[in-house]
Design an enzyme around this catalytic site. Structure first.
Site, PDB file in Angstrom:
ATOM      1  N   HIS A 153     -26.145   9.331 -12.712  1.00 40.48           N
ATOM      2  CA  HIS A 153     -25.528   8.724 -11.531  1.00 40.48           C
ATOM      3  C   HIS A 153     -24.675   9.783 -10.825  1.00 40.48           C
ATOM      4  O   HIS A 153     -23.959  10.538 -11.494  1.00 40.48           O
ATOM      5  CB  HIS A 153     -24.664   7.532 -11.966  1.00 40.48           C
ATOM      6  N   ASN A 170     -29.473   7.143 -18.018  1.00 40.05           N
ATOM      7  CA  ASN A 170     -29.464   7.194 -16.549  1.00 40.05           C
ATOM      8  C   ASN A 170     -28.580   8.349 -16.092  1.00 40.05           C
ATOM      9  O   ASN A 170     -27.670   8.766 -16.804  1.00 40.05           O
ATOM     10  CB  ASN A 170     -28.917   5.882 -15.984  1.00 40.05           C
TER      11      ASN A 170
HETATM   12  C1  GRF Z   1     -29.864  11.163  -7.921  1.00 43.13           C
HETATM   13  O1  GRF Z   1     -28.742  11.440  -7.124  1.00 43.13           O
HETATM   14  C2  GRF Z   1     -29.462  10.360  -9.126  1.00 43.13           C
HETATM   15  O2  GRF Z   1     -28.180  10.667  -9.601  1.00 43.13           O
HETATM   16  C3  GRF Z   1     -29.485   8.954  -8.605  1.00 43.13           C
HETATM   17  O3  GRF Z   1     -30.594   8.904  -7.738  1.00 43.13           O
HETATM   18  C4  GRF Z   1     -30.834  10.221  -7.217  1.00 43.13           C
HETATM   19  C5  GRF Z   1     -32.262  10.535  -7.534  1.00 43.13           C
HETATM   20  O4  GRF Z   1     -32.673  11.747  -6.949  1.00 43.13           O
HETATM   21  N1  GRF Z   1     -29.563   7.989  -9.681  1.00 43.13           N
HETATM   22  P1  GRF Z   1     -34.076  12.365  -7.335  1.00 43.13           P
HETATM   23  O5  GRF Z   1     -35.140  11.317  -7.006  1.00 43.13           O
HETATM   24  O6  GRF Z   1     -34.054  12.704  -8.787  1.00 43.13           O
HETATM   25  O7  GRF Z   1     -34.230  13.570  -6.460  1.00 43.13           O
END
Ligand code: GRF
Length: 192
Positions: free
Chosen positions: A109, A107
Site C-alpha cells: 500500500h 499486500n
Molecule cells: C501501487 O501503488 C500499490 O501500492 C497499490 O496499487 C499500486 C499498483 O501499482 N496497491 P502497479 O499496478 O503495481 O504499478
C-alpha cells in the site's frame, strides 16, 4: 524449495514486474505460479502473458463475491500458488478467499499505514501535509489495508510535490521494498 507466488492485480502491474525482475536476477528465491486479474484489459495481465506466466482473467461481473473468489482460488490452487501477493488489486477480499490462504496473503500500500488507508493514499498524504510518506507491505485480513505490517519504507514529501511526483517517488520505493518483504516472510518457512 522455491515458494510459488500467485499474484493478483487490476492494473499496470509494475510491482508484479519488479518482483519478477528480482526473481530472474536471482535475488528472490521464488517463482510466480500465475497472475490473476479481475480486469481483462489490465496491462499487468498482458505483461504476464508476454513473460510466459500463466495469466487468468476472472470476471467479477454479475456474480456473487463468493463465487468470483472461488474461481480465483481455483486458478491459484490449480497452479500450485502457496502465497498470494496483491499488487494493485482493487478489491476487498472476502471470507472465502482469506480462508483459502490463511496468513499467506500479502499486500503493498502506498502509505505508511495505519495512516491513509484506502484509495488515493498519496493524495491523502499531500492533503494532510505530512513531511514523510512511503509504502507498507502487510498481511491481509478482513479489513481495508489493516493486517500486520511486514515492512515499511519512507520517502520525503517535497514542497513542490504533486500527486504524480509523490506517487512516482513512492512507487520506486515500492519496487525495492515488496520483494525484500516477500523474501523475509517466506525464507525458512515450509509451505504445503
Ligand atoms: C501501487 O501503488 C500499490 O501500492 C497499490 O496499487 C499500486 C499498483 O501499482 N496497491 P502497479 O499496478 O503495481 O504499478
Amino acid at each position: 524449495m522455491r515458494v510459488r507466488l500467485g499474484v493478483l492485480l487490476s492494473g499496470r502491474g509494475s510491482n508484479f514486474l519488479a518482483i519478477l525482475n528480482h526473481i530472474r536476477k536471482g535475488r528472490l528465491q521464488a517463482s510466480i505460479a500465475c497472475v490473476v486479474s479481475d480486469t481483462d484489459s489490465a496491462p499487468g495481465l498482458q505483461a504476464a502473458r508476454q513473460a510466459g506466466i500463466p495469466a487468468f482473467f476472472v470476471d467479477p461481473a454479475g456474480r456473487k463475491r463468493g463465487e468470483f473468489e472461488e474461481e480465483m482460488v481455483a486458478c491459484l490452487a490449480g497452479q500450485g500458488a502457496q502465497v498470494v501477493c496483491l499488487a494493485g488489486f482493487m478489491r476487498i477480499l472476502g471470507k472465502r478467499f482469506l480462508a483459502a490462504f490463511p496468513g499467506r496473503i500479502i499486500n503493498i500500500h502506498p502509505s505508511l499505514l495505519p495512516a491513509f488507508p484506502g484509495l488515493h493514499a498519496q493524495r491523502q498524504a499531500l492533503d494532510y501535509g505530512v513531511r514523510y510518506a512511503g509504502c507498507t507491505v502487510h498481511l491481509v485480513d478482513a479489513g481495508v489495508d489493516s493486517g500486520p505490517v511486514l515492512a515499511q519504507a519512507v520517502v520525503p514529501v517535497l514542497p513542490d510535490d504533486t500527486e504524480d511526483s509523490l506517487s512516482n517517488r513512492i512507487l520506486e520505493m515500492e519496487h525495492d521494498t515488496y520483494w525484500r518483504a516477500i523474501r523475509d516472510f517466506t525464507e525458512n518457512k515450509e509451505f504445503a
